[in-house]
Motif scaffolding. Structure first.
Motif, PDB file in Angstrom:
ATOM      1  N   ASP A   1       1.685  11.120  -4.818  1.00 22.51           N
ATOM      2  CA  ASP A   1       1.550  10.214  -3.666  1.00 22.51           C
ATOM      3  C   ASP A   1       0.613  10.817  -2.634  1.00 22.51           C
ATOM      4  O   ASP A   1       0.867  11.912  -2.104  1.00 22.51           O
ATOM      5  CB  ASP A   1       2.915   9.952  -3.028  1.00 22.51           C
ATOM      6  CG  ASP A   1       3.852   9.205  -3.972  1.00 22.51           C
ATOM      7  OD1 ASP A   1       3.340   8.449  -4.819  1.00 22.51           O
ATOM      8  OD2 ASP A   1       5.077   9.383  -3.872  1.00 22.51           O
ATOM      9  N   LEU A   2      -0.464  10.084  -2.348  1.00 24.26           N
ATOM     10  CA  LEU A   2      -1.413  10.490  -1.314  1.00 24.26           C
ATOM     11  C   LEU A   2      -1.028   9.795  -0.008  1.00 24.26           C
ATOM     12  O   LEU A   2      -0.873   8.577   0.022  1.00 24.26           O
ATOM     13  CB  LEU A   2      -2.833  10.101  -1.725  1.00 24.26           C
ATOM     14  CG  LEU A   2      -3.950  10.364  -0.704  1.00 24.26           C
ATOM     15  CD1 LEU A   2      -4.150  11.858  -0.504  1.00 24.26           C
ATOM     16  CD2 LEU A   2      -5.253   9.700  -1.159  1.00 24.26           C
ATOM     17  N   VAL A   3      -0.881  10.586   1.079  1.00 24.20           N
ATOM     18  CA  VAL A   3      -0.445  10.028   2.363  1.00 24.20           C
ATOM     19  C   VAL A   3      -1.344  10.531   3.484  1.00 24.20           C
ATOM     20  O   VAL A   3      -1.677  11.720   3.537  1.00 24.20           O
ATOM     21  CB  VAL A   3       1.021  10.417   2.675  1.00 24.20           C
ATOM     22  CG1 VAL A   3       1.434   9.881   4.051  1.00 24.20           C
ATOM     23  CG2 VAL A   3       1.957   9.879   1.594  1.00 24.20           C
ATOM     24  N   SER A   4      -1.740   9.599   4.359  1.00 22.03           N
ATOM     25  CA  SER A   4      -2.454   9.961   5.580  1.00 22.03           C
ATOM     26  C   SER A   4      -1.491   9.827   6.747  1.00 22.03           C
ATOM     27  O   SER A   4      -0.994   8.733   7.025  1.00 22.03           O
ATOM     28  CB  SER A   4      -3.663   9.045   5.793  1.00 22.03           C
ATOM     29  OG  SER A   4      -4.203   9.223   7.091  1.00 22.03           O
ATOM     30  N   THR A   5      -1.220  10.898   7.427  1.00 22.18           N
ATOM     31  CA  THR A   5      -0.272  10.853   8.544  1.00 22.18           C
ATOM     32  C   THR A   5      -0.854  10.100   9.735  1.00 22.18           C
ATOM     33  O   THR A   5      -0.113   9.522  10.534  1.00 22.18           O
ATOM     34  CB  THR A   5       0.113  12.281   8.967  1.00 22.18           C
ATOM     35  OG1 THR A   5      -1.082  13.029   9.251  1.00 22.18           O
ATOM     36  CG2 THR A   5       0.880  12.982   7.849  1.00 22.18           C
TER      37      THR A   5
ATOM     38  N   THR B   1      -2.966   7.365   9.676  1.00 26.63           N
ATOM     39  CA  THR B   1      -3.040   5.908   9.497  1.00 26.63           C
ATOM     40  C   THR B   1      -1.838   5.330   8.763  1.00 26.63           C
ATOM     41  O   THR B   1      -1.770   4.118   8.565  1.00 26.63           O
ATOM     42  CB  THR B   1      -4.309   5.536   8.707  1.00 26.63           C
ATOM     43  OG1 THR B   1      -4.221   6.120   7.403  1.00 26.63           O
ATOM     44  CG2 THR B   1      -5.560   6.043   9.406  1.00 26.63           C
ATOM     45  N   GLU B   2      -0.918   6.201   8.348  1.00 24.44           N
ATOM     46  CA  GLU B   2       0.253   5.790   7.574  1.00 24.44           C
ATOM     47  C   GLU B   2      -0.136   5.171   6.237  1.00 24.44           C
ATOM     48  O   GLU B   2       0.619   4.409   5.640  1.00 24.44           O
ATOM     49  CB  GLU B   2       1.136   4.811   8.364  1.00 24.44           C
ATOM     50  CG  GLU B   2       1.700   5.414   9.644  1.00 24.44           C
ATOM     51  CD  GLU B   2       2.643   4.457  10.364  1.00 24.44           C
ATOM     52  OE1 GLU B   2       2.717   3.284   9.956  1.00 24.44           O
ATOM     53  OE2 GLU B   2       3.294   4.900  11.325  1.00 24.44           O
ATOM     54  N   PHE B   3      -1.338   5.515   5.762  1.00 26.98           N
ATOM     55  CA  PHE B   3      -1.787   5.041   4.444  1.00 26.98           C
ATOM     56  C   PHE B   3      -1.060   5.826   3.365  1.00 26.98           C
ATOM     57  O   PHE B   3      -0.919   7.046   3.440  1.00 26.98           O
ATOM     58  CB  PHE B   3      -3.299   5.232   4.313  1.00 26.98           C
ATOM     59  CG  PHE B   3      -3.816   5.010   2.917  1.00 26.98           C
ATOM     60  CD1 PHE B   3      -3.927   3.732   2.405  1.00 26.98           C
ATOM     61  CD2 PHE B   3      -4.176   6.084   2.114  1.00 26.98           C
ATOM     62  CE1 PHE B   3      -4.404   3.515   1.111  1.00 26.98           C
ATOM     63  CE2 PHE B   3      -4.651   5.881   0.825  1.00 26.98           C
ATOM     64  CZ  PHE B   3      -4.770   4.598   0.326  1.00 26.98           C
ATOM     65  N   LYS B   4      -0.617   5.124   2.321  1.00 26.70           N
ATOM     66  CA  LYS B   4       0.075   5.775   1.211  1.00 26.70           C
ATOM     67  C   LYS B   4      -0.279   5.063  -0.078  1.00 26.70           C
ATOM     68  O   LYS B   4      -0.272   3.839  -0.153  1.00 26.70           O
ATOM     69  CB  LYS B   4       1.592   5.748   1.416  1.00 26.70           C
ATOM     70  CG  LYS B   4       2.370   6.411   0.277  1.00 26.70           C
ATOM     71  CD  LYS B   4       3.865   6.386   0.541  1.00 26.70           C
ATOM     72  CE  LYS B   4       4.632   7.042  -0.603  1.00 26.70           C
ATOM     73  NZ  LYS B   4       6.106   7.022  -0.375  1.00 26.70           N
ATOM     74  N   LYS B   5      -0.591   5.882  -1.106  1.00 29.01           N
ATOM     75  CA  LYS B   5      -0.894   5.299  -2.421  1.00 29.01           C
ATOM     76  C   LYS B   5      -0.623   6.319  -3.518  1.00 29.01           C
ATOM     77  O   LYS B   5      -0.920   7.513  -3.354  1.00 29.01           O
ATOM     78  CB  LYS B   5      -2.356   4.853  -2.504  1.00 29.01           C
ATOM     79  CG  LYS B   5      -2.681   4.129  -3.808  1.00 29.01           C
ATOM     80  CD  LYS B   5      -4.111   3.631  -3.845  1.00 29.01           C
ATOM     81  CE  LYS B   5      -4.363   2.875  -5.160  1.00 29.01           C
ATOM     82  NZ  LYS B   5      -5.755   2.378  -5.249  1.00 29.01           N
ATOM     83  N   SER B   6      -0.048   5.839  -4.609  1.00 30.42           N
ATOM     84  CA  SER B   6       0.153   6.691  -5.776  1.00 30.42           C
ATOM     85  C   SER B   6      -1.151   6.729  -6.572  1.00 30.42           C
ATOM     86  O   SER B   6      -1.686   5.682  -6.944  1.00 30.42           O
ATOM     87  CB  SER B   6       1.291   6.154  -6.653  1.00 30.42           C
ATOM     88  OG  SER B   6       2.509   6.179  -5.944  1.00 30.42           O
ATOM     89  N   VAL B   7      -1.658   7.939  -6.830  1.00 31.45           N
ATOM     90  CA  VAL B   7      -2.946   8.089  -7.501  1.00 31.45           C
ATOM     91  C   VAL B   7      -2.865   9.157  -8.582  1.00 31.45           C
ATOM     92  O   VAL B   7      -1.955   9.991  -8.595  1.00 31.45           O
ATOM     93  CB  VAL B   7      -4.067   8.463  -6.498  1.00 31.45           C
ATOM     94  CG1 VAL B   7      -4.218   7.409  -5.427  1.00 31.45           C
ATOM     95  CG2 VAL B   7      -3.794   9.826  -5.872  1.00 31.45           C
TER      96      VAL B   7
ATOM     97  N   ALA C   1      -7.877   6.664   4.428  1.00 26.55           N
ATOM     98  CA  ALA C   1      -7.498   8.028   4.043  1.00 26.55           C
ATOM     99  C   ALA C   1      -8.238   9.026   4.925  1.00 26.55           C
ATOM    100  O   ALA C   1      -9.181   9.694   4.504  1.00 26.55           O
ATOM    101  CB  ALA C   1      -7.813   8.254   2.576  1.00 26.55           C
ATOM    102  N   THR C   2      -7.816   9.125   6.182  1.00 29.35           N
ATOM    103  CA  THR C   2      -8.512   9.965   7.159  1.00 29.35           C
ATOM    104  C   THR C   2      -7.562  10.978   7.774  1.00 29.35           C
ATOM    105  O   THR C   2      -6.340  10.867   7.697  1.00 29.35           O
ATOM    106  CB  THR C   2      -9.099   9.092   8.284  1.00 29.35           C
ATOM    107  OG1 THR C   2      -8.030   8.342   8.903  1.00 29.35           O
ATOM    108  CG2 THR C   2     -10.129   8.119   7.736  1.00 29.35           C
ATOM    109  N   GLY C   3      -8.185  11.989   8.402  1.00 27.66           N
ATOM    110  CA  GLY C   3      -7.397  13.000   9.111  1.00 27.66           C
ATOM    111  C   GLY C   3      -6.647  13.923   8.167  1.00 27.66           C
ATOM    112  O   GLY C   3      -7.095  14.250   7.067  1.00 27.66           O
ATOM    113  N   ALA C   4      -5.462  14.344   8.626  1.00 26.43           N
ATOM    114  CA  ALA C   4      -4.614  15.226   7.815  1.00 26.43           C
ATOM    115  C   ALA C   4      -3.966  14.445   6.678  1.00 26.43           C
ATOM    116  O   ALA C   4      -3.439  13.355   6.885  1.00 26.43           O
ATOM    117  CB  ALA C   4      -3.549  15.864   8.700  1.00 26.43           C
ATOM    118  N   LEU C   5      -4.029  15.002   5.465  1.00 28.11           N
ATOM    119  CA  LEU C   5      -3.509  14.322   4.275  1.00 28.11           C
ATOM    120  C   LEU C   5      -2.508  15.207   3.540  1.00 28.11           C
ATOM    121  O   LEU C   5      -2.599  16.442   3.588  1.00 28.11           O
ATOM    122  CB  LEU C   5      -4.657  13.972   3.318  1.00 28.11           C
ATOM    123  CG  LEU C   5      -5.770  13.083   3.876  1.00 28.11           C
ATOM    124  CD1 LEU C   5      -6.996  13.151   2.976  1.00 28.11           C
ATOM    125  CD2 LEU C   5      -5.298  11.648   4.009  1.00 28.11           C
TER     126      LEU C   5
END
Length: 441
Positions: free
Chosen positions: A170-174, A176-182, A232-236
């Motif tokens: 799971d990829l998460v951007s803290t 933007t609250e973006f989350k996706k399984s990749v 997918a920006t900032g801290a991930l």
């Protein structure tokens, strides 16, 4: 009857048709008498009702029907006699001030708008084009072999990752609250970032920054769409769910049979020759399609065809009434105009040079299409015995439209082949990388 043509421009005109009573009345009277003989009207024996009553009941509808029939025949006959080529269909001009009194009016005036071209001017001897052929070199063969041994190798899920693995998680951007399984391919990111994902276990949480990922790697390595990349920006963080490892296949007879079918090749030398032959065939088809599309562009840009744009847009809107909006027509018209221009060129060259698509050619082209479709699924050789049935079913599909489309396709192929022999065609051999650059333009 009077017919007049009024040209408004080089490609648009109006046709006016004036009907007098003598033009339509004999047909109307004959139709009324025929109707009277067959009419079954209450209070009268079949066929014995007074003609005046039949006329009162059905006269107007018969008049309208007969006049419309006369207009259609007259208009079509007149247009066939002209030297210019009609595009679309004539559009009746509706005049608000005109109110037809079908009961008392004796003379009728009708007007239609038409769009046309006077001809196709295409000096083939002045056209230059390039015929591309792709060279299958050793580098491409080696890359293909590498892909094949990876694709047909065994897969496993080790406990600890290595630099050549794929990491699912799971990829998460803290921010933007973006989350996706990749599924992350470690071979497609920078060596520095890949080190963070190496020697780790399931459930590990990897922290990194968006700046650690190159722009094209978001799609190639992480599989993100353009709009997802923007989020997918900032801290991930990347939480590992699984580690996937592919072991390369051994190059042996079992591998040969998986790629080309049982007993098609029996040695590594034969296998490599077959790989090269297959690659060359595939790229020959791709370069042929590309060359032909570029040639079409060259022909359409050199042909002096002035399309009646205003008329065609109005006709497209009317022909697709309720299905498209004026905005849709405006948006799609440039593509439609290119396709129409090519169709006019192809038909012109076919007519001028007696080029004709034969039924057997349609069958053969359809068979080739079916073979390619089945080959992609690995069923090509198994379907050959049923080929005639597949071809017949396809060509009968869409109420015969599939046959007409294939007939047009064969004609286009023959026209392009003819053109290649008439123009200044320069042959150029290019690498696959150069071909990809051409496609990207």
């Amino acid at each position: 009857m009077e017919i007049t043509l009024d040209k408004h421009s080089v490609n648009q005109a109006s046709i006016k048709i004036k009907l007098s009573e003598a033009d339509y009345q004999p047909k109307v009277e004959a139709k009324l008498k025929d109707h009277a003989r067959k009419a079954n009207i209450k209070g009268f024996r079949p066929g014995k009702a007074p003609i005046s009553m039949v006329k009162n009941m059905y006269g107007t509808s018969i008049l309208v029907e007969e006049i419309n029939g006369i207009l259609g025949e007259t208009l079509n006959g007149y247009l066939k006699e002209q030297t210019f080529k009609i595009l679309g269909d004539p559009l009746p001009v509706a005049k608000q001030e005109d109110t037809i009194d079908w009961k008392t009016q004796k003379e009728f005036d009708f007007e239609y708008k038409i769009g046309f071209i006077d001809g196709v001017d295409l000096p083939l001897d002045k056209i230059k084009a390039i015929k591309y052929s792709i060279k299958v070199d050793q580098k491409l063969i080696d890359e293909t072999l590498e892909n094949l041994v990876s694709q047909y190798g065994n897969s496993s899920n080790p406990e600890i990752s290595e630099a050549t693995d794929s990491i699912y998680g799971d990829l998460v951007s803290t921010a933007t609250e973006f989350k996706k399984s990749v599924s992350l391919d470690l071979t497609k990111i920078t060596k520095k970032l890949a080190e963070k994902f190496t020697s780790i276990r399931k459930d590990a949480v990897i922290e990194f920054e968006d700046k650690d990922v190159k722009k094209d790697q978001w799609e190639e390595a992480f599989g993100l769409e353009a709009e997802e990349t923007d989020q997918a920006t900032g801290a991930l963080t990347f939480t590992v769910k699984n580690i996937n490892r592919s072991e390369k296949a051994e190059i042996n007879q079992k591998f040969f049979d998986k790629i080309f079918g049982p007993d098609q090749v029996s040695s590594e030398e034969e296998f490599m020759a077959k790989v090269k032959e297959t690659l060359q065939g595939n790229y020959d088809r791709e370069s042929k399609v590309f060359t032909e599309e570029e040639l079409k562009k060259e022909l359409t840009s050199n042909a002096k065809i002035d399309l009646p744009e205003t008329f065609l847009k109005e006709w497209l809107l009317e022909a697709n009434k309720g299905k498209v909006s004026p905005e849709d027509v405006e948006k799609e018209f440039p593509l439609y105009a290119k396709q129409l221009t090519w169709s006019l060129i192809s038909n012109h060259l076919a007519t001028e040079n007696k080029i004709q698509a034969e039924h057997e050619e349609v069958l053969e082209k359809t068979k080739q299409m079916v073979r390619e479709q089945f080959a992609s699924s690995g069923l090509g050789s198994q379907m050959e015995d049923s080929m005639d049935m597949f071809v017949d079913n396809y060509l009968k599909g869409e109420e015969g439209q599939n046959y007409m489309n294939m007939l047009t396709s064969v004609q286009n192929d023959k026209v392009l082949s003819f053109v290649e022999n008439q123009i200044n065609l320069i042959e150029k051999e290019i690498s696959i990388d150069e071909f990809k650059e051409l496609l990207a333009k």
